[in-house]
Every structure is written in structure tokens, then in C-alpha cells.
Scaffold this motif. Structure first.
Motif, PDB file in Angstrom:
ATOM      1  N   GLU A 156      90.242  -7.437  87.203  1.00 12.44           N
ATOM      2  CA  GLU A 156      90.383  -8.397  87.762  1.00 12.44           C
ATOM      3  C   GLU A 156      88.671  -9.244  87.619  1.00 12.44           C
ATOM      4  O   GLU A 156      88.731 -10.605  87.350  1.00 12.44           O
ATOM      5  CB  GLU A 156      90.713  -8.328  89.013  1.00 12.44           C
ATOM      6  N   PRO A 163      94.336 -12.388  86.010  1.00 16.15           N
ATOM      7  CA  PRO A 163      95.008 -11.062  85.768  1.00 16.15           C
ATOM      8  C   PRO A 163      96.387 -11.323  86.085  1.00 16.15           C
ATOM      9  O   PRO A 163      96.713 -11.373  87.445  1.00 16.15           O
ATOM     10  CB  PRO A 163      93.815 -10.219  86.735  1.00 16.15           C
ATOM     11  N   ASP A 167      98.028  -6.515  84.196  1.00 17.55           N
ATOM     12  CA  ASP A 167      96.614  -5.619  83.331  1.00 17.55           C
ATOM     13  C   ASP A 167      96.426  -4.650  84.380  1.00 17.55           C
ATOM     14  O   ASP A 167      95.679  -4.334  84.211  1.00 17.55           O
ATOM     15  CB  ASP A 167      95.790  -7.163  83.890  1.00 17.55           C
TER      16      ASP A 167
END
Length: 329
Positions: A156, A163, A167
Motif C-alpha cells: 500500500e 492498491p 494487491d
């Protein structure tokens, strides 16, 4: 204590020439080489993280986590025995991980000093926020690399990109592979996808409600922008972040902007010494906000901060927030 001496045995009768032959042959035979140790399955493993490339010949054995959400990633994968230290909780650890968490030494209430970190003799440090690796404290990723320590930063907070839940899946997968437990990571990701898909199905056809995140702040509002997982969490829960145009995970907005954007719901992030009730009071007592729909209708949702960052809480947090934004669904 000295090593005990072995008792002296009486001399055996002389060996016959025939009996000596096998022994002489063994002495003259060339020494055999010890076979090289076999690499663990899945190793060596090379991974790039936020511009830093690492190759692991074996799983790290002495890891330290800094920030709650990455600690919970490790615990979700059953890796507490690989941890020699942890630091920095934002709120209570999830009950499912409490016993495992209590077995790990806490190095500091917040970030440990470089000296305290090195004293734990880690071979891997996993940070949740970029502040975990500040150079002014001697804990930059380069500093730790020079000390022979591999590092990872939660994606992040990589310098580029927005993100997403995908992710998160990649984060868990890469930690699982780094520590030699890809099967555990795969199982977690499979279950997480099922949870997120079930929420999405339940909300299908629902009109999104406009959301303002109130993290903290008095003169300005510290809020969730469009670059963090918090923004996608809102979207997947059937909301629309009124500050999605803020080009960072968190940032300041003026109260005039809050008024102009007319959010229908305020999502309060719960953490630290300021309580949810104190945050509500600050918003309700501000005459400038009295005509904001969320304030006028007292529509507040509450999320623990650890639910709103890139960690294993996100799939359940999407469902939890959806239930607050759309109680009828």
C-alpha cells in the motif's frame, strides 16, 4: 568441565594379514564428498517489492514486524514461530490471533530504535507503513540491507500505484512464498475471494452512497484519499469516497470542502486516544457542518483503523462496512 577420558582397553591379539586387507583397502580408497544440502521447495525465491529486489535461498528464521496489519498477515499464515519481535499496534489484535501474538516479544510500543531492532538479530524486517523505514532513525531499507537484513514494505505504501484487493492477495501470496508456506497463502486467498464475492453479490444493483472518512483533525479534516486500500474498501462496500480525488492514501481536506461535497455518511476511523464519541461530538458541534446530510441525519459508520489498511482484515471489513452503509441489504 573437562571432557572425560575414555578407559584404556587391553591390546587385542595381532590381526592376521587376511583380516588387515579390507582395512588397508578402505584406507586407500578416495574420500567421498558430502552431498550439498538440498534447497527447500520453492527456493531460491526472488521477489521485487517497492523497487527493492531480494532473493531468498531459504525462508527467513528471525523476522520482525512493525505495524499491526503486517503482524496480522504473518499470524494469519501461522508464522509466529518465525517472529523474534513485533512492534506498533493501532488497536486490539484480532481475537483469532491473540494467543499467537502473545508468544512473540514486543520490541516497542511504537517503532523500536535501531539499536533495539538490531538487538533482536533479525534476518528480515516487514514494515506496514513507510514510516517503519525512516532514514532519520537509521532504519531505512538501505541501512538494514547494509546490516545484512532483508526487508519488505507493505505494498500500500509503495511509491507508485493505487492498491487494490488484488494487491492484498499478492501481498499474502508473496509473504507465503517468502516463508515457504505457499499452500497456506493460497488457502487464505481462496477464502478471501469467496468473502468479497459474496458481499459484491449481495450489493448488486444498489446505488452507492457518498462517504466522508473522518480519521482525525480539527483545523482540517484528515481523511482517506484515493490512493489507499481504504478507497477501494468503500467502493466495494457500496460507497463513493467524496475525497477519491486526493492523490494519496491519507491527506488533509478543508471543512469547506467537506460541506461542498455533501457526504451522506461519515465513516469514523477508530484508533488512538481520541474516542469515537469524541470524534462524533466534534463533528456534531461544528455549526459549519450542520447542513451536511451525514451530520444532519446523524449517519455514522465506524471502522477500526486496522480494518482499513492493506491487511488480512480487508475482506471481512468490506462486508462489515457494507452492512453499515446499506443496512437493508
Amino acid at each position: 568441565m573437562s571432557r572425560p577420558r575414555r578407559a584404556r582397553l587391553p591390546l587385542a591379539p595381532l590381526l592376521s594379514a587376511a583380516a588387515l586387507l579390507p582395512l588397508l583397502a578402505a584406507c586407500s580408497a578416495p574420500a567421498t564428498e558430502t552431498p550439498a544440502a538440498k534447497a527447500a521447495p520453492g527456493f531460491p525465491y526472488t521477489v521485487s517489492n517497492c523497487g527493492v529486489k531480494n532473493t531468498f535461498k531459504a525462508p527467513p528464521k528471525r523476522a520482525v514486524t512493525m505495524n499491526q496489519h503486517v503482524t496480522e498477515v504473518m499470524l494469519a499464515l501461522g508464522l509466529e514461530k518465525s517472529l523474534v519481535g513485533t512492534a506498533y499496534l493501532d488497536d486490539a489484535i484480532l481475537p483469532a490471533y491473540k494467543k499467537a501474538y502473545d508468544s512473540v516479544p514486543v520490541l516497542a510500543k511504537e517503532y523500536p530504535s535501531k539499536e533495539a531492532l538490531l538487538a533482536a538479530a533479525p534476518d528480515f524486517v516487514y514494515g506496514g507503513y513507510s514510516s517503519a523505514f525512516t532514514s532519520k532513525d537509521g532504519r531505512s531499507r538501505d541501512d538494514l540491507k547494509r546490516a545484512g537484513i532483508d526487508t519488505r514494505l507493505n505494498t500500500e505504501y509503495c511509491p507508485s500505484g493505487s492498491p487494490s484487493v488484488d494487491d492484498l492477495y499478492r501481498e499474502v501470496d508473496e509473504i507465503g512464498r517468502t516463508f515457504g508456506v505457499p499452500d497456506r497463502a493460497e488457502k487464505w486467498v481462496r477464502e478471501a475471494r469467496t468473502t468479497v464475492a459474496a458481499t459484491e453479490k449481495r450489493l448488486k444493483g444498489t446505488a452507492p452512497v457518498s462517504v466522508f472518512v473522518y480519521d482525525s483533525g480539527d483545523k482540517t479534516a484528515f481523511t482517506a484519499g484515493g490512493k489507499g486500500i481504504g478507497n477501494e474498501l468503500i467502493t466495494r462496500a457500496g460507497g463513493r469516497n467524496v475525497f477519491a480525488d486526493l492523490d494519496k492514501a491519507f491527506g488533509d481536506a478543508t471543512w469547506e470542502q467537506v460541506v461542498a461535497r455533501k457526504p451522506e455518511v461519515v465513516v469514523i476511523y477508530d484508533y488512538g486516544s481520541t474516542t469515537v464519541e469524541q470524534k462524533k461530538k466534534r463533528l456534531l458541534d461544528d455549526p459549519a457542518l450542520k447542513d451536511v446530510p451525514a451530520i444532519k441525519n446523524r449517519r455514522f459508520s465506524v471502522m477500526p483503523l486496522s480494518d482499513t489498511v492493506l491487511g488480512v482484515r480487508v475482506p471481512a471489513a468490506v462486508d462489515k462496512l457494507a452492512a453499515q452503509l446499506h443496512p437493508a441489504r
